[in-house]
Write a protein that holds these residues in place. Structure first.
Motif, PDB file in Angstrom:
ATOM      1  N   ASN A 359       0.823  -1.201   0.000  1.00 35.51           N
ATOM      2  CA  ASN A 359       0.000   0.000   0.000  1.00 35.51           C
ATOM      3  C   ASN A 359       0.859   1.254   0.000  1.00 35.51           C
ATOM      4  O   ASN A 359       1.975   1.257   0.541  1.00 35.51           O
ATOM      5  CB  ASN A 359      -0.886   0.036   1.255  1.00 35.51           C
ATOM      6  CG  ASN A 359      -1.663  -1.234   1.459  1.00 35.51           C
ATOM      7  OD1 ASN A 359      -2.754  -1.400   0.939  1.00 35.51           O
ATOM      8  ND2 ASN A 359      -1.086  -2.160   2.239  1.00 35.51           N
ATOM      9  N   VAL A 360       0.348   2.301  -0.597  1.00 32.77           N
ATOM     10  CA  VAL A 360       1.014   3.594  -0.502  1.00 32.77           C
ATOM     11  C   VAL A 360       1.077   3.991   0.967  1.00 32.77           C
ATOM     12  O   VAL A 360       0.080   3.897   1.691  1.00 32.77           O
ATOM     13  CB  VAL A 360       0.250   4.662  -1.313  1.00 32.77           C
ATOM     14  CG1 VAL A 360       0.815   6.044  -1.039  1.00 32.77           C
ATOM     15  CG2 VAL A 360       0.310   4.353  -2.802  1.00 32.77           C
ATOM     16  N   GLY A 361       2.260   4.389   1.409  1.00 27.99           N
ATOM     17  CA  GLY A 361       2.462   4.742   2.809  1.00 27.99           C
ATOM     18  C   GLY A 361       3.128   3.650   3.615  1.00 27.99           C
ATOM     19  O   GLY A 361       3.661   3.908   4.703  1.00 27.99           O
ATOM     20  N   ASP A 362       3.107   2.422   3.101  1.00 27.91           N
ATOM     21  CA  ASP A 362       3.804   1.324   3.771  1.00 27.91           C
ATOM     22  C   ASP A 362       5.316   1.518   3.651  1.00 27.91           C
ATOM     23  O   ASP A 362       5.793   2.332   2.852  1.00 27.91           O
ATOM     24  CB  ASP A 362       3.428  -0.024   3.152  1.00 27.91           C
ATOM     25  CG  ASP A 362       1.986  -0.429   3.433  1.00 27.91           C
ATOM     26  OD1 ASP A 362       1.328   0.262   4.221  1.00 27.91           O
ATOM     27  OD2 ASP A 362       1.524  -1.424   2.844  1.00 27.91           O
ATOM     28  N   THR A 363       6.059   0.737   4.434  1.00 24.54           N
ATOM     29  CA  THR A 363       7.516   0.792   4.358  1.00 24.54           C
ATOM     30  C   THR A 363       8.079  -0.575   4.000  1.00 24.54           C
ATOM     31  O   THR A 363       7.464  -1.618   4.281  1.00 24.54           O
ATOM     32  CB  THR A 363       8.140   1.250   5.693  1.00 24.54           C
ATOM     33  OG1 THR A 363       7.691   0.378   6.745  1.00 24.54           O
ATOM     34  CG2 THR A 363       7.755   2.680   6.010  1.00 24.54           C
ATOM     35  N   LEU A 364       9.239  -0.554   3.367  1.00 24.89           N
ATOM     36  CA  LEU A 364       9.979  -1.775   3.088  1.00 24.89           C
ATOM     37  C   LEU A 364      11.118  -1.860   4.086  1.00 24.89           C
ATOM     38  O   LEU A 364      11.965  -0.965   4.145  1.00 24.89           O
ATOM     39  CB  LEU A 364      10.529  -1.763   1.663  1.00 24.89           C
ATOM     40  CG  LEU A 364       9.504  -1.852   0.526  1.00 24.89           C
ATOM     41  CD1 LEU A 364      10.201  -1.750  -0.826  1.00 24.89           C
ATOM     42  CD2 LEU A 364       8.703  -3.150   0.613  1.00 24.89           C
ATOM     43  N   GLN A 365      11.130  -2.922   4.871  1.00 23.86           N
ATOM     44  CA  GLN A 365      12.156  -3.091   5.887  1.00 23.86           C
ATOM     45  C   GLN A 365      13.033  -4.293   5.544  1.00 23.86           C
ATOM     46  O   GLN A 365      12.539  -5.353   5.173  1.00 23.86           O
ATOM     47  CB  GLN A 365      11.529  -3.273   7.269  1.00 23.86           C
ATOM     48  CG  GLN A 365      10.850  -2.010   7.772  1.00 23.86           C
ATOM     49  CD  GLN A 365      10.380  -2.123   9.217  1.00 23.86           C
ATOM     50  OE1 GLN A 365      10.484  -3.179   9.821  1.00 23.86           O
ATOM     51  NE2 GLN A 365       9.862  -1.028   9.754  1.00 23.86           N
TER      52      GLN A 365
END
Length: 373
Positions: A359-365
């Protein structure tokens, strides 16, 4: 022989080539080959999360994107729903494509941004996947649960640069037409053949289980990164906004946009060029803090692995968001000139290793391990 751009990229002593650059004698000089490399002098990987700011789906190879807010991917090795599912194959290459046994084809075989960049930049696209609900009382069982793929096209207006405004105020020049049908694909083929002066045919892979095209099993992408990694054409393309900003500054085009490079995902919060250090690494998509606990549980799980850098070609010479005002840029030459340590590369390809939502706003960790394929 390797192109001059690739030779320049190979020169720095600190770069250790891990994957050989394979160029067949039949390949185009501008072919989007990809390599996997590491640098012996690379600094330790940052644990800073990358925020997802844009999600794009390109249903027809060479045409513009639909910008989405959320995507669900159910299985490993899939891609965005219907991304590059359709293509406009030049009729002189008809014999090279078998819809029941599709193989990866170089972009020179298609009407697309590589073969006619300025022509393809004229169009604004809306593509909608519509599912028909099943009706137990409907005697027409053949129609129950079917999917329609509605395509609408507008022509860009130099006096009105906002795409949404054009869609709201200007009549479309094509559609809406359901291109999941043979009639719809024929209409699209005729439209582009007449507009471009190149005879083309709208093609799509057919499901192995039936003659339908509902399943998205073959992607008309620019890269063989997925094939080399998992023997599958499907992958996703990521662009780091900071890298594009750095390039724009160095080449004297501060208005350079990420959209020019046709990404599926645009990320922010990562140092310019740092994405190259993550080749071979895996990331988990983490929902934004604004999501409720129930929403977060539903969104958990998607995992991706960066597999290769993206070599650029003439197809990104025109920025559709600034067409026809912007001039054509020789991106491969500009990258090699101003960033010889990287060569004509910008962006990374990734494969989906675990299904879920993005989703837009999510982060990739960054994951602790390299992840499974």
């Amino acid at each position: 022989c390797p192109s001059p751009h690739l030779i320049m990229w190979m020169l720095p002593k600190k770069i250790k080539l891990i994957t050989s650059i394979l160029l067949s004698s039949s390949s185009s000089p501008n072919q989007s080959s990809t390599t996997t490399t590491t640098t012996s002098s690379a600094s330790p990987l940052s644990t800073t999360s990358m925020q997802i700011t844009t999600l794009n789906r390109y249903a027809i190879k060479g045409l513009g994107p639909d910008t989405l807010t959320s995507i669900e991917i159910t299985k490993p090795h899939e891609t965005f729903p219907d991304d590059r599912k359709y293509a406009l194959l030049q009729s002189k290459f008809d014999s090279k494509f078998d819809s029941t046994n599709p193989k990866w084809l170089h972009k020179e075989h298609f009407l697309c941004a590589f073969t006619k960049p300025e022509f393809m930049a004229q169009f604004i696209t809306r593509y909608e996947i519509l599912e028909e609900e099943e009706d137990d009382d409907d005697d027409d069982n053949d129609r129950n649960g079917q999917q329609t793929n509605m395509l609408t096209l507008w022509k860009r207006d130099s006096t009105m640069m906002n795409e949404d405004a054009i869609k709201e105020t200007c009549p479309p020049i094509f559609g809406p037409v359901d291109i999941s049908t043979e009639h719809g694909k024929s209409e699209l083929s005729t439209f582009f053949s007449e507009m471009s002066g190149v005879t083309v045919k709208c093609v799509v892979a057919k499901s192995s289980k039936s003659s339908t095209t509902k399943e998205h099993t073959h992607q008309f992408g620019n890269t063989q990164a997925g094939i080399k990694s998992i023997n599958d054409t499907r992958c996703i393309h990521l662009i780091n906004a900071e890298t594009v900003k750095d390039v724009g500054t160095k080449i004297g085009v501060p208005t350079l946009t990420c959209t020019r490079f046709r990404p599926n995902v645009i990320i922010e919060g990562l140092e310019a060029w740092k994405e190259f250090d993550y080749i071979g690494k895996s990331f988990t998509c983490v929902p934004s803090s604004s999501s409720s606990e129930e929403e977060e549980e539903k969104k958990k799980g998607i995992k991706i692995k960066f597999v290769s850098r993206t070599v650029r070609c003439a197809g990104v010479g025109v920025d559709p968001l600034d067409y026809p005002e912007s001039k054509v840029l020789d991106i491969p030459n500009l990258l090699s000139k101003h960033f010889p340590e990287h060569g004509p590369y910008l962006g990374v390809y990734a494969i989906i290793t675990q299904g879920g939502c993005i989703n837009v706003g999510d982060t990739l960790q960054l994951c602790d391990d390299d992840g499974d394929e």
